[in-house]
Scaffold this motif. Structure first.
Motif, mmCIF file in Angstrom:
data_model
loop_
_atom_site.group_PDB
_atom_site.id
_atom_site.type_symbol
_atom_site.label_atom_id
_atom_site.label_comp_id
_atom_site.label_asym_id
_atom_site.label_seq_id
_atom_site.Cartn_x
_atom_site.Cartn_y
_atom_site.Cartn_z
ATOM 1 N N GLY A 165 15.859 -7.306 13.038
ATOM 2 C CA GLY A 165 15.551 -6.956 12.037
ATOM 3 C C GLY A 165 13.740 -6.499 12.373
ATOM 4 O O GLY A 165 12.950 -6.733 11.805
ATOM 5 N N TRP A 166 13.727 -5.776 13.716
ATOM 6 C CA TRP A 166 12.552 -5.479 14.198
ATOM 7 C C TRP A 166 11.618 -4.498 13.033
ATOM 8 O O TRP A 166 10.580 -4.311 13.089
ATOM 9 N N LYS A 167 12.499 -3.695 12.414
ATOM 10 C CA LYS A 167 11.943 -2.683 11.409
ATOM 11 C C LYS A 167 11.276 -3.495 10.157
ATOM 12 O O LYS A 167 10.547 -2.650 9.363
ATOM 13 N N PHE A 168 11.248 -4.758 9.953
ATOM 14 C CA PHE A 168 10.562 -5.416 8.784
ATOM 15 C C PHE A 168 9.465 -6.184 9.426
ATOM 16 O O PHE A 168 9.512 -6.615 10.678
ATOM 17 N N LYS A 169 8.717 -6.565 8.434
ATOM 18 C CA LYS A 169 7.662 -7.587 9.011
ATOM 19 C C LYS A 169 7.986 -8.810 9.508
ATOM 20 O O LYS A 169 8.905 -9.442 8.532
ATOM 21 N N PHE A 170 7.675 -9.227 10.684
ATOM 22 C CA PHE A 170 8.067 -10.549 10.953
ATOM 23 C C PHE A 170 7.622 -11.659 10.068
ATOM 24 O O PHE A 170 8.317 -12.559 9.810
ATOM 25 N N ALA A 171 6.467 -11.590 9.425
ATOM 26 C CA ALA A 171 5.890 -12.614 8.713
ATOM 27 C C ALA A 171 7.055 -12.574 7.248
ATOM 28 O O ALA A 171 7.115 -13.672 6.838
ATOM 29 N N ASP A 172 7.393 -11.723 6.930
ATOM 30 C CA ASP A 172 8.401 -11.629 5.647
ATOM 31 C C ASP A 172 9.551 -12.451 5.970
ATOM 32 O O ASP A 172 10.140 -13.112 5.307
ATOM 33 N N ILE A 173 10.037 -11.932 7.163
ATOM 34 C CA ILE A 173 11.359 -12.426 7.743
ATOM 35 C C ILE A 173 11.341 -14.016 7.941
ATOM 36 O O ILE A 173 12.229 -14.657 7.492
ATOM 37 N N ALA A 174 10.285 -14.175 8.528
ATOM 38 C CA ALA A 174 10.168 -15.826 8.960
ATOM 39 C C ALA A 174 9.958 -16.750 7.670
ATOM 40 O O ALA A 174 10.358 -17.556 7.415
ATOM 41 N N GLY A 175 9.273 -16.014 6.685
ATOM 42 C CA GLY A 175 8.756 -16.860 5.340
ATOM 43 C C GLY A 175 10.286 -16.863 4.554
ATOM 44 O O GLY A 175 10.381 -18.004 4.316
ATOM 45 N N TYR A 176 10.873 -16.065 4.477
ATOM 46 C CA TYR A 176 12.373 -15.970 3.595
ATOM 47 C C TYR A 176 13.309 -16.906 4.247
ATOM 48 O O TYR A 176 13.969 -17.899 3.894
ATOM 49 N N SER A 177 13.213 -16.908 5.574
ATOM 50 C CA SER A 177 14.173 -17.519 6.328
ATOM 51 C C SER A 177 13.964 -18.977 6.570
ATOM 52 O O SER A 177 14.731 -19.894 6.230
ATOM 53 N N MET A 178 12.725 -19.202 6.520
ATOM 54 C CA MET A 178 12.114 -20.777 6.333
ATOM 55 C C MET A 178 12.613 -21.323 4.919
ATOM 56 O O MET A 178 12.973 -22.386 4.936
ATOM 57 N N LEU A 179 12.274 -20.527 4.148
ATOM 58 C CA LEU A 179 12.510 -21.134 2.520
ATOM 59 C C LEU A 179 14.213 -21.335 2.541
ATOM 60 O O LEU A 179 14.634 -22.431 2.025
ATOM 61 N N VAL A 180 15.048 -20.161 3.066
ATOM 62 C CA VAL A 180 16.294 -20.468 2.853
ATOM 63 C C VAL A 180 16.554 -21.566 3.942
ATOM 64 O O VAL A 180 17.549 -22.244 3.468
ATOM 65 N N GLY A 181 16.250 -21.758 5.016
ATOM 66 C CA GLY A 181 16.723 -22.908 5.926
ATOM 67 C C GLY A 181 16.044 -24.352 5.328
ATOM 68 O O GLY A 181 16.839 -25.250 5.689
ATOM 69 N N PHE A 182 15.298 -24.048 4.672
ATOM 70 C CA PHE A 182 14.740 -25.470 4.012
ATOM 71 C C PHE A 182 15.758 -25.978 2.985
ATOM 72 O O PHE A 182 16.011 -27.092 2.982
ATOM 73 N N ILE A 183 16.029 -24.988 2.169
ATOM 74 C CA ILE A 183 16.902 -25.341 0.819
ATOM 75 C C ILE A 183 18.383 -25.779 1.687
ATOM 76 O O ILE A 183 18.947 -26.574 1.110
ATOM 77 N N SER A 184 18.633 -24.963 2.494
ATOM 78 C CA SER A 184 20.245 -25.286 3.216
ATOM 79 C C SER A 184 19.990 -26.635 3.998
ATOM 80 O O SER A 184 20.962 -27.498 3.667
ATOM 81 N N GLY A 185 18.939 -26.944 4.543
ATOM 82 C CA GLY A 185 18.778 -28.063 5.292
ATOM 83 C C GLY A 185 18.831 -29.508 4.378
ATOM 84 O O GLY A 185 19.439 -30.472 4.549
ATOM 85 N N ALA A 186 17.952 -29.150 3.304
ATOM 86 C CA ALA A 186 17.798 -30.473 2.579
ATOM 87 C C ALA A 186 19.416 -30.651 1.674
ATOM 88 O O ALA A 186 19.685 -31.612 1.481
ATOM 89 N N ALA A 187 20.132 -29.371 1.299
ATOM 90 C CA ALA A 187 21.119 -29.696 0.489
ATOM 91 C C ALA A 187 22.354 -30.242 1.308
ATOM 92 O O ALA A 187 23.113 -31.168 0.873
ATOM 93 N N LEU A 188 22.361 -29.912 2.661
ATOM 94 C CA LEU A 188 23.542 -30.187 3.443
ATOM 95 C C LEU A 188 23.072 -31.737 3.927
ATOM 96 O O LEU A 188 23.942 -32.420 4.066
#
Length: 341
Positions: free
Chosen positions: A239-262
């Motif tokens: 996803g180089w065409k997107f801002k790295f900060a946006d992708i990282a922020g959303y990914s960390m949020l999704v990862g945190f939710i998934s990690g806590a739930a699992l």
């Protein structure tokens, strides 16, 4: 103490379903930005590994096994491959050939699959002569039927309205080869993820660290999924065409939710088994139905409401049977101790 633990498990499993619903919304938003589904899986899973690794090292280091046996390594790789790579591949192919409505309804068959698998592997105590076992079977069936009824009726309502405004749909359009193959893909995806839940419960016996298990399988899953993406698409889409900060922020949020739930699901499976954890899964369907009703103005029809009633009745039956079963087992163990003392 047991009542407090039961309350914590039930409350936590309900919260987990809220987290899963939020996670689905975030992942859908990431895919609307133009990021491929496999890339979303890679980003979010790697974020889960980054977030859970320090927690696992700090809290569960003493629970790690002294040696990694070939059996344990095989189980970790199999959990990673089945739970992330294989499930995502089958599920996305099924969505492509059928519809998002069908893809939303199919995972509600998970509790039924998990109950049968756990019963077959003797991880769930089932005695057809026992009242509690009959109630567990009835409750699981009610959960599956209620969730399927609610999700199918709710999701096909807009389709019926659109069909009424246009010409009638022919049977050839309703039942075609692609949709049948797509349904088989979705069924295979649900069976894979259901088997993976049971495999996690088995692995937790030799590796009693749910947070560490989630972190390790996430890292292995990232490597396997990236390899599959390279084979399928002949490139790694970061996803180089997107801002790295946006992708990282959303990914960390999704990862945190998934990690806590699992992680919580792993702890609950260790305490009460995979069947109890699985029967809470259809609650996410209720959340999605209510969410669409609030945000998009959809109405909750009688069919959806009836499905909710069936689901909650089934959930109550399973919880009641599990509670009574645990209580009777504790009484039997106490009587045996008194007999031998």
């Amino acid at each position: 103490m047991n009542k407090l633990e039961d309350l914590a498990i039930v409350s936590g499993l309900i919260v987990v379903q809220f987290l899963y619903a939020c996670n689905s919304i975030l992942m859908s938003y990431l895919m609307t930005l133009g990021i491929s589904p496999l890339s979303v899986a890679i980003f979010s899973t790697f974020a889960t590994f980054l977030l859970l690794s320090p927690v696992a090292v700090y809290f569960e280091r003493k629970k790690w096994p002294q040696k990694l046996s070939l059996k344990l390594i095989f189980q970790l790789v199999l959990i990673s491959f089945a739970g992330i790579t294989l499930f995502m591949t089958l599920f996305l192919k099924g969505v492509k050939l059928t519809s998002p409505a069908m893809a939303t309804a199919m995972p509600n068959l998970g509790p039924g699959f998990i109950f049968v698998i756990a019963w077959t592997l003797r991880m769930e105590k089932v005695d057809l002569k026992c009242l509690y076992s009959k109630v567990k079977i009835l409750g699981t069936l009610l959960c599956v039927i209620g969730a399927l009824t609610m999700s199918l009726i709710h999701s096909t309502a807009p389709v019926k309205e659109a069909a009424d405004r246009t010409a009638s749909v022919s049977p050839a359009m309703m039942f075609n080869r692609e949709k049948m193959i797509g349904c088989m893909y979705l069924l295979a995806a649900v069976f894979v993820v259901s088997s993976n839940v049971v495999l996690q419960a088995i692995t937790l016996v030799d590796f009693p660290a749910p947070i560490s298990l989630c972190a390790i399988t996430s890292l292995i899953g990232v490597v396997i999924t990236a390899f599959v993406q390279f084979i399928q698409e002949h490139k790694l889409d970061f996803g180089w065409k997107f801002k790295f900060a946006d992708i990282a922020g959303y990914s960390m949020l999704v990862g945190f939710i998934s990690g806590a739930a699992l992680s919580f699901n792993g702890w609950a499976m260790k305490k009460r088994g995979p069947v109890l954890v699985s029967v809470f899964a259809p609650i996410s369907t209720i959340i999605s139905v209510v969410f669409t009703a609030v945000t998009l103005g959809d109405t909750i029809n009688i069919g959806s409401f009836a499905g909710m009633i069936l689901l909650f009745c089934g959930l109550y039956f399973v919880l009641w049977a599990k509670r009574k079963e645990t209580y009777s087992n504790s009484l039997m163990s106490e009587s045996k101790q008194q007999r031998f003392s």
